[in-house]
Design a protein around this motif. Structure first.
Motif, PDB file in Angstrom:
ATOM      1  N   LEU A  55      34.844  37.728  49.759  1.00  0.00           N
ATOM      2  CA  LEU A  55      33.637  36.937  49.497  1.00  0.00           C
ATOM      3  C   LEU A  55      33.935  35.561  48.923  1.00  0.00           C
ATOM      4  CD1 LEU A  55      31.512  39.887  48.146  1.00  0.00           C
ATOM      5  CD2 LEU A  55      31.015  38.545  50.188  1.00  0.00           C
ATOM      6  N   ILE A  56      35.193  35.262  48.685  1.00  0.00           N
ATOM      7  CA  ILE A  56      35.579  33.930  48.226  1.00  0.00           C
ATOM      8  C   ILE A  56      36.209  33.139  49.373  1.00  0.00           C
ATOM      9  CG2 ILE A  56      37.086  32.652  46.644  1.00  0.00           C
ATOM     10  CD1 ILE A  56      36.609  34.882  44.609  1.00  0.00           C
ATOM     11  N   ASN A  57      37.222  33.721  50.024  1.00  0.00           N
ATOM     12  CA  ASN A  57      37.902  33.022  51.125  1.00  0.00           C
ATOM     13  C   ASN A  57      37.306  33.330  52.496  1.00  0.00           C
ATOM     14  OD1 ASN A  57      39.706  31.892  49.291  1.00  0.00           O
ATOM     15  ND2 ASN A  57      41.157  33.577  49.484  1.00  0.00           N
ATOM     16  N   ILE A  58      36.299  34.183  52.546  1.00  0.00           N
ATOM     17  CA  ILE A  58      35.626  34.586  53.795  1.00  0.00           C
ATOM     18  C   ILE A  58      36.648  35.095  54.801  1.00  0.00           C
ATOM     19  CG2 ILE A  58      33.870  33.978  55.500  1.00  0.00           C
ATOM     20  CD1 ILE A  58      33.055  31.652  53.836  1.00  0.00           C
ATOM     21  N   ASN A  59      37.348  36.127  54.408  1.00  0.00           N
ATOM     22  CA  ASN A  59      38.344  36.744  55.274  1.00  0.00           C
ATOM     23  C   ASN A  59      38.312  38.252  55.029  1.00  0.00           C
ATOM     24  OD1 ASN A  59      40.500  36.810  57.124  1.00  0.00           O
ATOM     25  ND2 ASN A  59      41.998  36.813  55.467  1.00  0.00           N
ATOM     26  N   ASN A  60      38.840  39.002  55.968  1.00  0.00           N
ATOM     27  CA  ASN A  60      38.898  40.459  55.849  1.00  0.00           C
ATOM     28  C   ASN A  60      37.534  41.061  55.508  1.00  0.00           C
ATOM     29  OD1 ASN A  60      41.599  40.427  56.464  1.00  0.00           O
ATOM     30  ND2 ASN A  60      42.286  40.484  54.338  1.00  0.00           N
ATOM     31  N   GLN A  61      36.551  40.700  56.336  1.00  0.00           N
ATOM     32  CA  GLN A  61      35.213  41.267  56.249  1.00  0.00           C
ATOM     33  C   GLN A  61      34.877  41.944  57.568  1.00  0.00           C
ATOM     34  OE1 GLN A  61      32.784  37.804  55.562  1.00  0.00           O
ATOM     35  NE2 GLN A  61      33.099  37.839  53.350  1.00  0.00           N
ATOM     36  N   GLN A  62      34.081  42.987  57.499  1.00  0.00           N
ATOM     37  CA  GLN A  62      33.641  43.647  58.726  1.00  0.00           C
ATOM     38  C   GLN A  62      32.272  44.282  58.503  1.00  0.00           C
ATOM     39  OE1 GLN A  62      35.385  47.438  60.082  1.00  0.00           O
ATOM     40  NE2 GLN A  62      35.787  46.465  62.038  1.00  0.00           N
ATOM     41  N   LEU A  63      31.404  44.115  59.501  1.00  0.00           N
ATOM     42  CA  LEU A  63      30.142  44.826  59.522  1.00  0.00           C
ATOM     43  C   LEU A  63      29.865  45.286  60.941  1.00  0.00           C
ATOM     44  CD1 LEU A  63      27.219  42.231  59.270  1.00  0.00           C
ATOM     45  CD2 LEU A  63      29.593  41.532  59.324  1.00  0.00           C
ATOM     46  N   TRP A  64      29.005  46.291  61.087  1.00  0.00           N
ATOM     47  CA  TRP A  64      28.814  46.913  62.395  1.00  0.00           C
ATOM     48  C   TRP A  64      27.416  47.510  62.508  1.00  0.00           C
ATOM     49  CZ3 TRP A  64      27.623  52.116  62.745  1.00  0.00           C
ATOM     50  CH2 TRP A  64      27.784  52.864  61.567  1.00  0.00           C
ATOM     51  N   ARG A  65      27.008  47.776  63.748  1.00  0.00           N
ATOM     52  CA  ARG A  65      25.740  48.454  64.027  1.00  0.00           C
ATOM     53  C   ARG A  65      25.744  48.919  65.482  1.00  0.00           C
ATOM     54  NH1 ARG A  65      20.666  44.766  65.618  1.00  0.00           N
ATOM     55  NH2 ARG A  65      20.551  46.461  67.150  1.00  0.00           N
ATOM     56  N   VAL A  66      24.775  49.767  65.821  1.00  0.00           N
ATOM     57  CA  VAL A  66      24.593  50.115  67.225  1.00  0.00           C
ATOM     58  C   VAL A  66      23.751  49.033  67.882  1.00  0.00           C
ATOM     59  CG1 VAL A  66      24.809  52.592  66.838  1.00  0.00           C
ATOM     60  CG2 VAL A  66      22.546  51.535  66.763  1.00  0.00           C
ATOM     61  N   ASN A  67      23.940  48.845  69.184  1.00  0.00           N
ATOM     62  CA  ASN A  67      23.172  47.831  69.909  1.00  0.00           C
ATOM     63  C   ASN A  67      21.746  48.295  70.169  1.00  0.00           C
ATOM     64  OD1 ASN A  67      25.568  46.256  70.154  1.00  0.00           O
ATOM     65  ND2 ASN A  67      26.185  47.538  71.881  1.00  0.00           N
ATOM     66  N   VAL A  68      21.634  49.538  70.650  1.00  0.00           N
ATOM     67  CA  VAL A  68      20.317  50.094  70.988  1.00  0.00           C
ATOM     68  C   VAL A  68      20.075  51.297  70.079  1.00  0.00           C
ATOM     69  CG1 VAL A  68      18.881  51.090  72.793  1.00  0.00           C
ATOM     70  CG2 VAL A  68      20.599  49.356  73.374  1.00  0.00           C
ATOM     71  N   PRO A  69      19.147  51.194  69.135  1.00  0.00           N
ATOM     72  CA  PRO A  69      18.890  52.310  68.209  1.00  0.00           C
ATOM     73  C   PRO A  69      18.361  53.541  68.942  1.00  0.00           C
ATOM     74  CG  PRO A  69      17.947  50.256  67.372  1.00  0.00           C
ATOM     75  CD  PRO A  69      18.361  50.006  68.794  1.00  0.00           C
TER      76      PRO A  69
END
Length: 741
Positions: free
Chosen positions: A588-602
């Motif tokens: 959250l400082i250098n904006i690196n090693n982040q990942q988020l995810w979700r399904v495309n069609v619920p």
């Protein structure tokens, strides 16, 4: 197919009636013709040859009747177009001008006049028939073949490249006509391809014939039936792979009438020039005193030089094949034998033996381990390898896999991280083995025992110091609303030479999310380090949502409800808490090693298929006492707010203005400090790492040219956790108070 032809005939009839009506009205003739072109021919272009043939009155202009007849002509032509041959595991069947060996699909056209393929589609998904769309101006002439290479390479002037690959374990391939104005598909042909051996194709028994069979490859030429193949059984070894106290004689046995070829230098015995014919038992002994080979290579790092005076510990790698009387080789069997190894960690920890041809690692042009090549990524830089796992000295699992160098900056280090890929082209499509002692579990607590990929990690930024940092952080965060990797400790041998301690971990990719949350792998999009893997539309939805959130007034309940409808708020809060508790400057400082995810069609298939974004925690070692990330660092007050969709600090600060979010955040923070990030819990785990791993850390440091100081590194991380809790909660209360004003 008959149903689709009938539908098209009905479309043609309605189009002719439409034309008659249009002519009688005062509308633009150009608009009418354009609309009819779109209705009849979709978005495809018309080649000069087609235009000339369709221009019935020869005036150089295509009128309504010309277009209608052209549609009819295309329908007749496409019935002569078919999928003719499919190769899903190519080694020598077709080699491109760049020496690539892609899978391929061959089309055959038996029509009497040239056919314009502009806008036609090829795909391995029925729901996405135009994954590859033939570019404008693609013409196939009478009684000819056309090859489409299935890889991720951009098309060239002389080659067509589809943006997907084919599975050697079998799948279905689809050929479709161009899109209509309604984007509906018109399926021309499809074929379900069975599992195939390397360099054997599935093709029509003659060009355009109705029957299919396994065949010798004939890309661009007439199909030929492949002769039946009889693969001999693998040779039998008198001793299993493993760790032994004393030398012994290894006996190899082959089926009657066959011979055995074997190597001791890790090369493929079927093709290697160093392979010898087996004629007598092989002496297996402690070969540690022999000169280093892999460990002697110098050009593996541009940040550290490893100069070894003494031989590293070694094992003997025996690779063998049975050869039938007609020269056909069996599958290669690879066994590693480690004699006289006395260090306790060889029995206390699992051992992973990795074997591959020497040039795969160290060839100047193609060796993936050399620092000139190690930054390269992608399937092009994957090499075949064999892995073998030992538990308490006995071999417990083996598989042929693909291997790539893994990681970011840590690729520069002499000891590199590696990822292993299960593929049918090498062996099994899954690695069916519990690499993590039951630590890998799905959302219902069930053990996960098969994997598409696994990674052995060199410690990242903690490569030469407290290598357990990331493993500790992930272990502490387990049980929070975050996706985390299962991990386990391994000692690694590379081509029989000691390569030190590694932490094995799961790979956070679509296969991970599919297995952990029971989701369709093709319905997942994840964003990692600002790059999208999956559906581009879903990614654009995220960018629009986060752009809105960066400016939203969350004191308005409707705005907060809108955010909660798109993001799993508990996962977002736990992401902020975990990164701030451990003081991970990378995220959250250098904006690196982040990942988020979700399904495309619920859908309703899983609680995690609701279409909300969720967060992962990984690569966290730039934390907990590393550099400036000390126990008193005010992480929450210093999160990045710059104009970047992944600078989540700005969104977090705006959310704190909402009293419901602020209350949930504080309650979650208190719970996390008590249940996950307490000093007692962290220090006890650090002591466990040091007690179990200090010896192998020390041996790894000696192997790769650095010194592991147990007391200094251990006490540094302990001090962080002994003092972090008090500072973290005060800082959380301060940031809440600031934005609740």
């Amino acid at each position: 197919m008959k149903k689709q032809l009938c539908m098209c005939a009905a479309i043609l009839l309605s189009a002719e009636i439409m034309l008659q009506t249009a002519v009688s009205k005062t509308v633009s003739a150009a608009d009418t013709i354009f609309a009819l072109h779109t209705h009849l021919l979709g978005k495809s272009s018309i080649s000069e040859a087609e235009a000339a043939a369709a221009d019935a009155d020869g005036n150089g202009i295509l009128n309504a009747i010309d277009l209608t007849l052209l549609k009819r002509s295309r329908l007749q032509h496409t019935s002569s177009l078919c999928i003719n041959e499919v190769c899903t595991s190519n080694h020598t069947a077709y080699i491109t001008k760049n020496n690539a060996k892609p899978d391929f699909i061959e089309l055959f056209y038996s029509g009497s006049t040239p056919l314009d393929l502009s806008g036609y589609g090829l795909s391995d998904r029925e729901t996405d028939p135009w994954r590859f769309t033939f570019p404008a101006g693609t013409i196939i002439t009478e009684n000819t073949h056309l090859l489409v290479l299935c890889d991720d390479t951009a098309a060239s002037d002389t080659e067509l490249h589809a943006p997907f690959k084919l599975s050697a374990s079998g799948e279905t391939v689809y050929l479709s006509a161009p899109k209509t104005s309604e984007d509906t598909s018109f399926l021309l042909d499809s074929v379900t391809v069975p599992a195939l051996e390397t360099d054997i194709v599935f093709g029509r028994i003659a060009d355009g014939a109705a029957s299919w069979d396994r065949m010798n490859p004939s890309p661009g030429t007439e199909n030929q039936l492949a002769p039946p193949l009889t693969i001999p059984e693998i040779p039998v070894f008198s001793r299993n792979a493993g760790f032994y106290d004393d030398a012994f004689s290894l006996v190899l046995t082959a089926p009657e009438g066959c011979t055995i070829r074997y190597t001791t230098d890790c090369s493929d015995p079927c093709t290697s020039e160093t392979a010898v014919k087996y004629t007598e038992p092989i002496t297996i002994y402690n070969n540690t005193a022999e000169p280093n080979r892999e460990s002697a290579v110098q050009k593996i790092s541009d940040v550290a030089r490893v100069s070894l005076r003494d031989p590293v510990e070694k094992g003997m790698i025996i690779r063998a094949v049975t050869v039938s009387p007609d020269g056909i080789c069996s599958r290669v069997i690879t066994n590693g034998y480690y004699i006289g190894k006395t260090a306790p960690y060889y029995h206390d920890l699992r051992v992973l033996s990795v074997t591959t041809d020497y040039p795969n690692l160290f060839d100047a042009e193609s060796g993936i381990y050399l620092y000139d090549n190690c930054l390269n990524k992608g399937r092009e830089w994957e090499r075949p390898a064999h892995i073998q796992v030992y538990e308490d000295g006995a071999a417990s699992y083996a598989e042929d896999v693909g291997v790539r160098i893994a990681g970011g900056f840590s690729r520069h280090y002499p000891q590199k991280s590696m990822t292993f890929y299960a593929r049918n082209v090498y062996g099994a499509s899954k690695m069916k083995y519990d690499f993590f002692d039951g630590a890998a579990r799905d959302c219902y607590g069930k053990k996960i025992k098969e994997f598409d990929t696994v990674t052995i990690r060199n410690g990242g930024e903690s490569y030469d110091n407290a290598r357990f940092r990331d493993d500790l952080n992930v272990w502490l965060a387990s049980g929070m609303a975050l996706s985390v990797q299962a991990k386990n400790d391994y000692v690694v041998f590379l081509n029989g030479e000691f390569w030190g301690y590694y932490s094995m971990q799961e790979k956070l990719d679509d296969a991970y999310f599919s297995s952990h949350y029971h989701l369709d792998k093709d319905n997942i999009t994840y964003i990692k380090n600002c790059e999208c893997e999956g559906d581009t539309k879903t990614y654009m939805y995220f960018l629009n949502m986060i752009s809105w959130a960066a400016e939203a007034d969350f004191t308005d309940p409707k705005n907060y409800q809108n955010f909660c409808a798109q993001v799993d708020v508990q996962s977002f809060i736990d992401f902020i808490i975990a990164e701030s508790c451990i003081c991970n400057s990378d995220s959250l400082i250098n904006i690196n090693n982040q990942q988020l995810w979700r399904v495309n069609v619920p859908d309703d298939s899983s609680p995690y298929a609701d279409g909300k974004w969720r967060f992962s925690l990984f690569d966290t070692e730039y934390s907990s006492g590393y550099g400036t990330m000390q126990y008193n660092y005010n992480y929450l007050a210093n999160m990045n707010q710059q104009s970047n969709p992944f600078a989540f600090g700005g969104v977090f600060y705006r959310l704190l203005a909402n009293p419901d979010f602020a209350a949930l955040f504080r309650a979650s923070y208190v719970d996390a400090l008590e249940q996950h990030f307490s000093a007692e819990r962290a220090v006890a785990k650090i002591d466990d790492y040091l007690d179990r791993l200090s010896d192998v850390y020390t041996a790894t440091g000696a192997r790769f040219g650095y010194t592991f100081d147990r007391d200094r590194q251990g006490n540094l991380v302990k001090q962080f956790w002994e003092r972090r809790g008090d500072y973290a909660l005060r800082q959380a209360d301060a940031i809440i108070a600031k934005y609740q004003q």
